[in-house]
Design a protein around this motif. Structure first.
Motif, PDB file in Angstrom:
ATOM      1  N   LEU A  38      -6.842  12.074  -5.117  1.00  0.00           N
ATOM      2  CA  LEU A  38      -8.199  11.647  -5.461  1.00  0.00           C
ATOM      3  C   LEU A  38      -8.295  11.291  -6.947  1.00  0.00           C
ATOM      4  N   TYR A  39      -7.747  12.126  -7.799  1.00  0.00           N
ATOM      5  CA  TYR A  39      -7.773  11.876  -9.236  1.00  0.00           C
ATOM      6  C   TYR A  39      -7.036  10.581  -9.582  1.00  0.00           C
ATOM      7  N   ASP A  40      -5.827  10.424  -9.039  1.00  0.00           N
ATOM      8  CA  ASP A  40      -5.027   9.228  -9.328  1.00  0.00           C
ATOM      9  C   ASP A  40      -5.729   7.959  -8.842  1.00  0.00           C
ATOM     10  N   ALA A  41      -6.383   8.028  -7.699  1.00  0.00           N
ATOM     11  CA  ALA A  41      -7.108   6.860  -7.182  1.00  0.00           C
ATOM     12  C   ALA A  41      -8.272   6.500  -8.118  1.00  0.00           C
ATOM     13  N   ALA A  42      -8.996   7.510  -8.584  1.00  0.00           N
ATOM     14  CA  ALA A  42     -10.115   7.258  -9.499  1.00  0.00           C
ATOM     15  C   ALA A  42      -9.607   6.687 -10.826  1.00  0.00           C
ATOM     16  N   LEU A  43      -8.494   7.217 -11.321  1.00  0.00           N
ATOM     17  CA  LEU A  43      -7.918   6.714 -12.569  1.00  0.00           C
ATOM     18  C   LEU A  43      -7.433   5.273 -12.404  1.00  0.00           C
ATOM     19  N   ARG A  44      -6.851   4.966 -11.253  1.00  0.00           N
ATOM     20  CA  ARG A  44      -6.427   3.600 -10.957  1.00  0.00           C
ATOM     21  C   ARG A  44      -7.634   2.659 -10.941  1.00  0.00           C
ATOM     22  N   ASP A  45      -8.731   3.114 -10.347  1.00  0.00           N
ATOM     23  CA  ASP A  45      -9.949   2.304 -10.335  1.00  0.00           C
ATOM     24  C   ASP A  45     -10.455   2.070 -11.758  1.00  0.00           C
ATOM     25  N   LEU A  46     -10.396   3.099 -12.587  1.00  0.00           N
ATOM     26  CA  LEU A  46     -10.849   2.968 -13.978  1.00  0.00           C
ATOM     27  C   LEU A  46      -9.995   1.953 -14.728  1.00  0.00           C
ATOM     28  N   MET A  55     -16.168   5.999 -11.048  1.00  0.00           N
ATOM     29  CA  MET A  55     -17.211   7.015 -11.233  1.00  0.00           C
ATOM     30  C   MET A  55     -17.334   7.867  -9.980  1.00  0.00           C
ATOM     31  N   LYS A  56     -17.393   7.216  -8.833  1.00  0.00           N
ATOM     32  CA  LYS A  56     -17.529   7.951  -7.569  1.00  0.00           C
ATOM     33  C   LYS A  56     -16.335   8.883  -7.357  1.00  0.00           C
ATOM     34  N   GLY A  57     -15.139   8.389  -7.644  1.00  0.00           N
ATOM     35  CA  GLY A  57     -13.942   9.199  -7.449  1.00  0.00           C
ATOM     36  C   GLY A  57     -13.915  10.418  -8.353  1.00  0.00           C
ATOM     37  N   PHE A  58     -14.245  10.223  -9.637  1.00  0.00           N
ATOM     38  CA  PHE A  58     -14.237  11.364 -10.563  1.00  0.00           C
ATOM     39  C   PHE A  58     -15.348  12.354 -10.225  1.00  0.00           C
ATOM     40  N   GLY A  72     -11.266  18.765 -16.449  1.00  0.00           N
ATOM     41  CA  GLY A  72     -11.767  18.320 -17.749  1.00  0.00           C
ATOM     42  C   GLY A  72     -11.504  16.844 -17.986  1.00  0.00           C
ATOM     43  N   ASN A  73     -10.350  16.381 -17.539  1.00  0.00           N
ATOM     44  CA  ASN A  73     -10.033  14.955 -17.650  1.00  0.00           C
ATOM     45  C   ASN A  73     -11.004  14.127 -16.809  1.00  0.00           C
ATOM     46  N   ALA A  74     -11.269  14.590 -15.585  1.00  0.00           N
ATOM     47  CA  ALA A  74     -12.194  13.866 -14.711  1.00  0.00           C
ATOM     48  C   ALA A  74     -13.577  13.779 -15.362  1.00  0.00           C
ATOM     49  N   GLN A  75     -14.025  14.875 -15.961  1.00  0.00           N
ATOM     50  CA  GLN A  75     -15.322  14.861 -16.642  1.00  0.00           C
ATOM     51  C   GLN A  75     -15.305  13.891 -17.823  1.00  0.00           C
ATOM     52  N   PHE A  76     -14.206  13.885 -18.570  1.00  0.00           N
ATOM     53  CA  PHE A  76     -14.074  12.956 -19.691  1.00  0.00           C
ATOM     54  C   PHE A  76     -14.166  11.513 -19.201  1.00  0.00           C
ATOM     55  N   TYR A  77     -13.476  11.210 -18.111  1.00  0.00           N
ATOM     56  CA  TYR A  77     -13.468   9.841 -17.618  1.00  0.00           C
ATOM     57  C   TYR A  77     -14.823   9.420 -17.045  1.00  0.00           C
TER      58      TYR A  77
END
Length: 168
Positions: A38-46, A55-58, A72-77
């Protein structure tokens, strides 16, 4: 006749839409996928510029995995997405959550820096300077502190000049 009535009742039951379970019986929603996926998918989207999906993924990541190493990284992103969307107050709020909930995380210094930049975007130079000084105090040897010092110098250089006393 009795059999016909039972058949009619059974057909009506089958045709009726299913009733949702009462709220008290519904358990928490299951996580959509493994945390890293989930995190990697959200980061890829970013990084791909798909900010709404990022945003939805994080947000989902934090909903299901708020205590993991990457929380904490997800919140930062989340702050980064808001910043890129020029929603500076939302970005500041997200960076504040990083600073409050994950004060020892690896994105803490970056959250201070980006919060300072967001404050500058909102024309709050004093608050931005305070944020840059706090970053410098807490993480003096970081790359973010170096950038904060540069910003502080710029802010000092653009400050209104104070009138000099006249010689007597």
């Amino acid at each position: 006749n009795e059999q016909m009535a039972q058949m009619r009742s059974a057909v009506e039951t089958l045709q009726a839409p299913p009733q949702p379970a009462p709220a008290t019986q519904a358990g928490p929603a299951a996580p959509p996928m493994e945390p890293k996926v989930l995190y990697d998918a959200a980061l890829r989207d970013l990084t791909g510029g798909n900010l709404d999906m990022a945003m939805k993924g994080f947000q989902e990541y934090l909903k299901f995995y708020p205590e993991t190493d990457l929380a904490g990284n997800a919140q930062f992103y989340i702050g980064e997405v808001s910043y890129r969307q020029q929603k500076y107050q939302e970005a500041i709020d997200a960076y504040d959550r990083v600073l409050e909930r994950y004060p020892n995380g690896n994105k803490t210094a970056a959250a201070h820096l980006k919060k300072g930049f967001a404050l500058l975007e909102l024309k709050d130079r004093d608050a931005a300077a305070r944020e840059f000084r706090e970053l410098e105090r807490r993480f003096p040897t970081s790359e973010e502190a170096k950038l904060a010092r540069e910003q502080l110098r710029r802010l000092a250089g653009t400050a209104p000049a104070r009138p000099r006393p006249r010689p007597r």
